[in-house]
Scaffold this motif. Structure first.
Motif, short mmCIF file in Angstrom:
data_model
loop_
_atom_site.label_atom_id
_atom_site.label_comp_id
_atom_site.label_asym_id
_atom_site.label_seq_id
_atom_site.Cartn_x
_atom_site.Cartn_y
_atom_site.Cartn_z
N LYS A 252 36.11 42.48 39.92
CA LYS A 252 35.88 41.62 41.08
C LYS A 252 34.40 41.31 41.27
O LYS A 252 34.04 40.22 41.71
N VAL A 253 33.55 42.29 40.92
CA VAL A 253 32.12 42.03 40.98
C VAL A 253 31.73 40.95 39.98
O VAL A 253 30.98 40.02 40.30
N MET A 254 32.26 41.06 38.76
CA MET A 254 31.91 40.07 37.74
C MET A 254 32.46 38.70 38.09
O MET A 254 31.80 37.68 37.86
N VAL A 255 33.66 38.64 38.66
CA VAL A 255 34.22 37.35 39.10
C VAL A 255 33.30 36.72 40.13
O VAL A 255 33.00 35.52 40.09
N GLU A 256 32.84 37.52 41.07
CA GLU A 256 31.95 37.00 42.11
C GLU A 256 30.64 36.48 41.52
O GLU A 256 30.16 35.41 41.90
N MET A 257 30.08 37.26 40.59
CA MET A 257 28.80 36.85 39.99
C MET A 257 28.96 35.57 39.17
O MET A 257 28.12 34.67 39.24
N TYR A 258 30.04 35.48 38.38
CA TYR A 258 30.26 34.27 37.59
C TYR A 258 30.52 33.07 38.50
O TYR A 258 30.03 31.96 38.22
N ALA A 259 31.26 33.28 39.57
CA ALA A 259 31.54 32.18 40.50
C ALA A 259 30.25 31.69 41.16
O ALA A 259 30.04 30.48 41.31
#
Length: 291
Positions: A252-259
């Protein structure tokens, strides 16, 4: 057990407290008093420790009242237990008052005060107490350094932390452990010194424990999230997944950063990997990396 004396009660209470069975330790203390036994400092300090760990301030205060009403002598051992209770529960002023009244402060007394200050974000005061401890002739140990480094991290005292970390072995003859490296990595990551934090983690002892490694890489990932460093975040996320495959928070952290970086294809890829991996806790909220 046909005959229970004070020593047997003390042993049981201390054992439960050390094993983090706080409710059982407190219950045994109450039962001992109800049976007419007068607790000594060993039983009282063990129960205070259980109260501090469980956050049971009300019970801890009741025990403190018992000490005062019965005129028990507050030696350094008991003073340490009281400081630990109030400091961990956030009553810093009360802890400081008890600490100041203790005329024979041991390393454990100092550590209890320093740890409580660090836990509640009193960074500069933590460093001040550490310096006062050293100035009084008490040699710090590994616990002292973990606490003062945590205090520095919360207050953003990067240069002070670096200085103390460098002095651990050369000046104080204290071995660096995984936890100390982890504290420094967390501090550097929070301060935006991402590359330096990554280098610090790579220098950690190879024989360190899984938990310490996980905390270090998770802390670095949290720093990357704060400062938007995707390149290092990808490396940190990979290490976190290796150490804790079930941790859904890292995805979820990586999804947020990519978004945030508008890398939508990577958002889709991470979500697909997360859904395919049966080990991942899909319902977990943001994990330790969000702290």
């Amino acid at each position: 057990m046909p005959f229970r004396d004070l020593v047997s009660w003390n042993s049981l209470i201390a054992g439960y407290a050390q094993m983090n069975c706080c409710r059982e330790a407190i219950g045994l203390f109450d039962e001992m008093v109800a049976r007419g036994f007068k607790p000594d400092n060993v039983a009282i300090v063990s129960t205070l420790s259980a109260c501090a760990r469980s956050g049971d301030l009300e019970k801890g205060r009741a025990i403190h009242d018992y000490v005062k009403s019965n005129g028990l002598f507050v030696d350094s051992f008991l003073a340490t237990g009281l400081v630990d209770l109030y400091a961990k529960c956030g009553f810093i002023e009360t802890a400081m008052e008890i600490f100041s009244l203790c005329s024979d402060k041991t390393l454990f007394t100092w550590n209890a005060m320093i740890t409580g200050l660090a836990m509640h974000g009193y960074g500069e005061v933590t460093v001040d107490y550490f310096r006062r401890m050293v100035g009084s002739g008490v040699r710090p140990d590994g616990v002292s350094f973990i606490s003062v480094l945590v205090g520095c991290s919360h207050a953003g005292l990067v240069d002070e932390a670096k200085k103390l970390f460098d002095q651990m072995g050369s000046k104080y003859d204290v071995d660096r452990e995984m936890k100390h490296y982890g504290c420094m990595a967390d501090l550097l990551g929070r301060a935006g010194l991402i590359e330096e934090a990554a280098e610090m983690i790579e220098k950690m002892p190879r024989d360190g424990g899984k938990r310490e490694k996980l905390l270090a890489w998770s802390g670095l990932l949290g720093g990357c999230r704060i400062h938007g460093n995707i390149e290092v975040a990808e490396k940190a996320a990979e290490r976190v997944r290796e150490l804790s495959p079930e941790d859904g928070g890292v995805y979820k952290v990586m999804v947020e950063m990519y978004a945030n970086a508008e890398r939508w294809e990577d958002v889709v890829k991470v979500r697909q990997v997360m859904e395919r991996d049966e080990r991942v806790n899909k319902s977990a909220g943001f994990s330790r990396v969000m702290s």
